[in-house]
Design a protein around this motif. Structure first.
Motif, PDB file in Angstrom:
ATOM      1  N   MET A 184       0.642  -1.163   0.076  1.00  0.00           N
ATOM      2  CA  MET A 184      -0.064   0.097  -0.041  1.00  0.00           C
ATOM      3  C   MET A 184       0.939   1.311  -0.039  1.00  0.00           C
ATOM      4  O   MET A 184       1.825   1.384   0.712  1.00  0.00           O
ATOM      5  N   LEU A 185       0.475   2.067  -0.747  1.00  0.00           N
ATOM      6  CA  LEU A 185       1.327   3.497  -0.769  1.00  0.00           C
ATOM      7  C   LEU A 185       0.240   4.505   0.145  1.00  0.00           C
ATOM      8  O   LEU A 185      -0.970   4.623  -0.010  1.00  0.00           O
ATOM      9  N   VAL A 186       0.911   5.080   1.218  1.00  0.00           N
ATOM     10  CA  VAL A 186       0.290   5.796   1.941  1.00  0.00           C
ATOM     11  C   VAL A 186       0.542   7.300   1.700  1.00  0.00           C
ATOM     12  O   VAL A 186       1.762   7.604   1.449  1.00  0.00           O
ATOM     13  N   ASN A 187      -0.579   8.399   1.635  1.00  0.00           N
ATOM     14  CA  ASN A 187      -0.341   9.615   1.320  1.00  0.00           C
ATOM     15  C   ASN A 187       0.241  10.347   2.581  1.00  0.00           C
ATOM     16  O   ASN A 187       0.123   9.933   3.728  1.00  0.00           O
ATOM     17  N   ASP A 188       1.137  11.523   1.876  1.00  0.00           N
ATOM     18  CA  ASP A 188       1.552  12.437   3.114  1.00  0.00           C
ATOM     19  C   ASP A 188       1.528  13.682   2.348  1.00  0.00           C
ATOM     20  O   ASP A 188       1.362  14.067   1.147  1.00  0.00           O
ATOM     21  N   ASP A 189       1.647  14.835   3.214  1.00  0.00           N
ATOM     22  CA  ASP A 189       1.827  16.046   2.791  1.00  0.00           C
ATOM     23  C   ASP A 189       2.853  16.771   2.213  1.00  0.00           C
ATOM     24  O   ASP A 189       3.010  17.921   1.670  1.00  0.00           O
ATOM     25  N   PHE A 190       4.138  15.979   2.252  1.00  0.00           N
ATOM     26  CA  PHE A 190       5.265  16.521   1.984  1.00  0.00           C
ATOM     27  C   PHE A 190       6.086  15.947   0.712  1.00  0.00           C
ATOM     28  O   PHE A 190       6.958  16.679  -0.081  1.00  0.00           O
ATOM     29  N   THR A 191       5.937  14.874   0.642  1.00  0.00           N
ATOM     30  CA  THR A 191       6.690  14.248  -0.627  1.00  0.00           C
ATOM     31  C   THR A 191       6.175  14.690  -1.927  1.00  0.00           C
ATOM     32  O   THR A 191       4.917  14.773  -2.219  1.00  0.00           O
ATOM     33  N   PRO A 192       6.875  15.121  -2.726  1.00  0.00           N
ATOM     34  CA  PRO A 192       6.527  15.605  -4.085  1.00  0.00           C
ATOM     35  C   PRO A 192       5.857  14.419  -4.985  1.00  0.00           C
ATOM     36  O   PRO A 192       6.499  13.434  -5.072  1.00  0.00           O
ATOM     37  N   ARG A 193       4.798  14.782  -5.750  1.00  0.00           N
ATOM     38  CA  ARG A 193       4.283  14.064  -6.618  1.00  0.00           C
ATOM     39  C   ARG A 193       5.058  13.245  -7.609  1.00  0.00           C
ATOM     40  O   ARG A 193       5.022  12.108  -7.564  1.00  0.00           O
ATOM     41  N   GLU A 194       5.913  14.049  -8.221  1.00  0.00           N
ATOM     42  CA  GLU A 194       7.018  13.346  -8.940  1.00  0.00           C
ATOM     43  C   GLU A 194       7.842  12.532  -8.593  1.00  0.00           C
ATOM     44  O   GLU A 194       8.387  11.603  -9.254  1.00  0.00           O
ATOM     45  N   PHE A 195       8.373  12.602  -7.324  1.00  0.00           N
ATOM     46  CA  PHE A 195       9.054  11.626  -6.701  1.00  0.00           C
ATOM     47  C   PHE A 195       8.465  10.531  -6.137  1.00  0.00           C
ATOM     48  O   PHE A 195       9.097   9.395  -6.427  1.00  0.00           O
ATOM     49  N   VAL A 196       7.176  10.578  -5.910  1.00  0.00           N
ATOM     50  CA  VAL A 196       6.358   9.362  -5.820  1.00  0.00           C
ATOM     51  C   VAL A 196       6.411   8.660  -6.800  1.00  0.00           C
ATOM     52  O   VAL A 196       6.506   7.233  -7.045  1.00  0.00           O
ATOM     53  N   VAL A 197       6.026   9.191  -7.983  1.00  0.00           N
ATOM     54  CA  VAL A 197       5.850   8.454  -9.500  1.00  0.00           C
ATOM     55  C   VAL A 197       7.230   7.989  -9.792  1.00  0.00           C
ATOM     56  O   VAL A 197       7.138   6.710 -10.314  1.00  0.00           O
ATOM     57  N   THR A 236      -4.530   8.380  -6.474  1.00  0.00           N
ATOM     58  CA  THR A 236      -5.306   7.787  -5.912  1.00  0.00           C
ATOM     59  C   THR A 236      -4.668   7.783  -4.507  1.00  0.00           C
ATOM     60  O   THR A 236      -5.918   8.191  -3.486  1.00  0.00           O
ATOM     61  N   ALA A 237      -3.723   7.639  -4.228  1.00  0.00           N
ATOM     62  CA  ALA A 237      -3.378   7.728  -2.867  1.00  0.00           C
ATOM     63  C   ALA A 237      -3.474   9.337  -2.387  1.00  0.00           C
ATOM     64  O   ALA A 237      -3.814   9.413  -1.255  1.00  0.00           O
ATOM     65  N   HIS A 238      -3.025  10.214  -3.199  1.00  0.00           N
ATOM     66  CA  HIS A 238      -3.088  11.548  -2.923  1.00  0.00           C
ATOM     67  C   HIS A 238      -4.608  12.001  -2.553  1.00  0.00           C
ATOM     68  O   HIS A 238      -4.868  12.616  -1.411  1.00  0.00           O
ATOM     69  N   GLN A 239      -5.667  11.540  -3.026  1.00  0.00           N
ATOM     70  CA  GLN A 239      -6.785  11.801  -2.899  1.00  0.00           C
ATOM     71  C   GLN A 239      -7.482  10.933  -2.062  1.00  0.00           C
ATOM     72  O   GLN A 239      -8.463  11.429  -1.272  1.00  0.00           O
ATOM     73  N   PRO A 265       8.991  11.732   3.901  1.00  0.00           N
ATOM     74  CA  PRO A 265       8.261  10.725   4.759  1.00  0.00           C
ATOM     75  C   PRO A 265       7.420   9.897   4.100  1.00  0.00           C
ATOM     76  O   PRO A 265       6.583   8.972   4.910  1.00  0.00           O
ATOM     77  N   LEU A 266       7.645   9.606   2.706  1.00  0.00           N
ATOM     78  CA  LEU A 266       6.743   8.635   2.033  1.00  0.00           C
ATOM     79  C   LEU A 266       6.850   7.243   2.595  1.00  0.00           C
ATOM     80  O   LEU A 266       7.761   6.659   3.113  1.00  0.00           O
ATOM     81  N   LEU A 267       5.687   6.745   2.679  1.00  0.00           N
ATOM     82  CA  LEU A 267       5.526   5.138   3.363  1.00  0.00           C
ATOM     83  C   LEU A 267       4.862   4.312   2.677  1.00  0.00           C
ATOM     84  O   LEU A 267       3.708   4.501   2.146  1.00  0.00           O
TER      85      LEU A 267
END
Ligand code: TYC
Length: 101
Positions: free
Chosen positions: A25-38, A58-61, A92-94
């Motif tokens: 599972m990918l968990v959302n947070d407020d700090f990790t940049p979207r492009e880095f998650v991708v 989807t995780a973001h929303q 802090p991406l988890l």
């Protein structure tokens, strides 16, 4: 005439069960940049750009999104590796794992 004694024949029934599968599972947070998650989704889970963007959004929303499903050890290793990649960049991406129903 000696009587012949035969051993009882035992029919062994061997049951093979499929290993239980685990979701990463990918968990959302407020700090990790979207492009880095991708980037992480593409590097560690071999998603293409479109799949990675959809999973990230989807995780973001919704707060969380299933990335993929593996056997337990593979799921745990990938979740740990992906989380550590983010930590090494200070994010802090988890990623977590949980058994499929
Ligand atoms: N919410 C983050 C942002 O707005 C992006 C993000 C998406 C972070 C998904 C984590 O699992 C995540 N920068």
């Amino acid at each position: 005439m000696p009587e012949t004694i035969t051993a009882p024949r035992v029919q062994l029934e061997i049951k093979v069960e499929r290993p239980r599968l685990y979701k990463v599972m990918l968990v959302n947070d407020d700090f990790t940049p979207r492009e880095f998650v991708v980037q992480i989704l593409k590097a560690e889970f071999r998603l293409d750009e479109g799949q990675a963007s959809r999973v990230m959004m989807t995780a973001h929303q919704r707060g969380v999104c299933v990335v993929a499903v593996f056997t337990q050890e593979v799921a745990e290793t990938k979740a740990t590796t992906a989380t550590d990649m983010a930590r090494s960049k200070g994010y802090p991406l988890l990623f977590t794992t949980e058994p499929e129903e």
